[in-house]
Design a protein around this motif. Sequence first.
Motif, PDB file in Angstrom:
ATOM      1  N   LEU A   3       0.829  -1.402   0.068  1.00 59.06           N
ATOM      2  CA  LEU A   3       0.043   0.038  -0.083  1.00 59.06           C
ATOM      3  C   LEU A   3       0.778   1.298  -0.125  1.00 59.06           C
ATOM      4  O   LEU A   3       0.388   2.334  -0.301  1.00 59.06           O
ATOM      5  N   THR A  23     -10.336   1.753  10.780  1.00 63.23           N
ATOM      6  CA  THR A  23      -9.436   2.229   9.802  1.00 63.23           C
ATOM      7  C   THR A  23      -8.230   2.814  10.587  1.00 63.23           C
ATOM      8  O   THR A  23      -6.950   2.481   9.958  1.00 63.23           O
ATOM      9  N   MET A  26      -5.985  -0.273  11.048  1.00 66.48           N
ATOM     10  CA  MET A  26      -5.463  -0.846   9.912  1.00 66.48           C
ATOM     11  C   MET A  26      -4.233  -0.139   9.521  1.00 66.48           C
ATOM     12  O   MET A  26      -3.383  -0.567   8.778  1.00 66.48           O
ATOM     13  N   GLU A  30      -0.284  -0.811   8.567  1.00 69.24           N
ATOM     14  CA  GLU A  30       0.292  -0.844   7.452  1.00 69.24           C
ATOM     15  C   GLU A  30       1.577   0.038   7.557  1.00 69.24           C
ATOM     16  O   GLU A  30       2.089   0.418   6.575  1.00 69.24           O
ATOM     17  N   GLU A 217     -14.244  -4.011   9.714  1.00 70.26           N
ATOM     18  CA  GLU A 217     -12.744  -4.105   9.107  1.00 70.26           C
ATOM     19  C   GLU A 217     -12.780  -4.038   7.365  1.00 70.26           C
ATOM     20  O   GLU A 217     -12.211  -3.838   6.893  1.00 70.26           O
ATOM     21  N   GLU A 218     -14.090  -4.686   7.012  1.00 68.12           N
ATOM     22  CA  GLU A 218     -14.415  -4.740   5.505  1.00 68.12           C
ATOM     23  C   GLU A 218     -14.339  -3.514   5.052  1.00 68.12           C
ATOM     24  O   GLU A 218     -14.259  -3.280   3.682  1.00 68.12           O
ATOM     25  N   ALA A 220     -13.096  -0.798   6.526  1.00 70.12           N
ATOM     26  CA  ALA A 220     -11.726  -0.129   6.722  1.00 70.12           C
ATOM     27  C   ALA A 220     -10.962  -0.223   5.490  1.00 70.12           C
ATOM     28  O   ALA A 220     -10.106   0.452   4.952  1.00 70.12           O
ATOM     29  N   ARG A 221     -10.924  -1.880   5.125  1.00 68.16           N
ATOM     30  CA  ARG A 221     -10.058  -2.157   4.280  1.00 68.16           C
ATOM     31  C   ARG A 221     -10.016  -1.153   2.797  1.00 68.16           C
ATOM     32  O   ARG A 221      -9.251  -0.824   2.253  1.00 68.16           O
ATOM     33  N   CYS A 222     -11.502  -1.076   2.378  1.00 65.13           N
ATOM     34  CA  CYS A 222     -11.499   0.118   1.306  1.00 65.13           C
ATOM     35  C   CYS A 222     -11.203   1.136   1.513  1.00 65.13           C
ATOM     36  O   CYS A 222     -10.735   1.735   0.688  1.00 65.13           O
ATOM     37  N   VAL A 224      -8.858   2.278   3.378  1.00 62.59           N
ATOM     38  CA  VAL A 224      -7.141   2.418   3.473  1.00 62.59           C
ATOM     39  C   VAL A 224      -6.772   2.198   1.953  1.00 62.59           C
ATOM     40  O   VAL A 224      -5.730   3.099   1.609  1.00 62.59           O
ATOM     41  N   PHE A 225      -7.492   1.485   1.295  1.00 66.99           N
ATOM     42  CA  PHE A 225      -6.802   1.253  -0.108  1.00 66.99           C
ATOM     43  C   PHE A 225      -6.992   2.679  -0.815  1.00 66.99           C
ATOM     44  O   PHE A 225      -6.155   3.228  -1.508  1.00 66.99           O
ATOM     45  N   SER A 228      -4.489   5.276   0.219  1.00 64.66           N
ATOM     46  CA  SER A 228      -3.275   4.718   0.047  1.00 64.66           C
ATOM     47  C   SER A 228      -2.894   5.086  -1.321  1.00 64.66           C
ATOM     48  O   SER A 228      -3.642   5.280  -2.284  1.00 64.66           O
TER      49      SER A 228
END
Length: 248
Positions: A3, A23, A26, A30, A217-218, A220-222, A224-225, A228
């Motif tokens: 990322l 978020t 996470m 990273e 978390e599902e 948060a992953r988006c 963070v993507f 980044s």
Amino acid sequence: MDLRIDGKIALVTGASRGIGRATAQMLAGEGADVVVGFRQDSPGADETVSAIDRLGRYAWPCRMDVTDPDAVEQALSELPEQARRLDMLIHCAGEAPVGSLSELTCAEWNRVVDVNLNGAFHLLHAAQSLLREGGSVVMVASVAAQTGVPHQAHYAAAKAGLVNLTKSAARELAPAIRVNCVAPGMTLTEMGRQTATGLPPDYAKTKLLLQRFAEPEEIARCIVFLASPASSFITGATLDVNGGRYLR
Ligand SMILES: NC(=O)c1ccc[n+]([C@@H]2O[C@H](COP(=O)([O-])OP(=O)(O)OC[C@H]3O[C@@H](n4cnc5c(N)ncnc54)[C@H](OP(=O)(O)O)[C@@H]3O)[C@@H](O)[C@H]2O)c1
């Protein structure tokens, strides 16, 4: 996928619990350092800060009510020097009370628009000068922005405004800063569980292709993507993360 946020600095509002906390953690996982925004839940913010400490990253709690532009300015100006150069700005703070159109008072309407929409403007306005070139902003809207919601017209209207603010800000801040939005469906946080109590018990099974609600978390992953550099060619976009809500 790398990322590429190792050593970068993020500010996340609404990070004392729920999607914002997931978020913030996470991002730290990273390799980012995180300003942990909250309004009043100091113990919640401390928990997020401790979790980030345990991951070996810096975390700075930052109390600010996003509805108050002076408080936002003040809180940002009090951050330590190191935290005043931001690579990622994530607006996750929100509130979703219920009230029918006939019963909502103007004050209730205004408060919800204040938190969910005006707060994003206050934050962008105050933090823009802290954002480094190449940085990014992520707004957290809602599936409600597209579908509308009975008894939450104020919330849905504010989130629709946030989707549009994302586009205008993306145009205005390009090419230096990318601005995107994530629009979650029902997610199992304090807010989500409360909203779910007003829904029929078979709602997820009948309305969502994936037949369940999201874990924080599902979402948060988006976020963070999009925050980044891994999403370096995406700006002005809204990513729907709703388990297939539109297709059923
Ligand atoms: N959960 C869902 O089903 C769902 C679905 C779609 C969209 N969303 C959106 O996702 C975002 C996060 O929701 P969530 O489920 O994680 O909510 P949550 O668990 O209720 O957390 C809300 C967060 O917002 C903060 N906050 C509220 N008012 C604020 C204000 N005036 N100033 C600063 N911070 C404020 C709270 O801080 P304090 O604790 O300090 O008050 C808390 O950290 C929200 O924007 C929400 O609208 C959620």
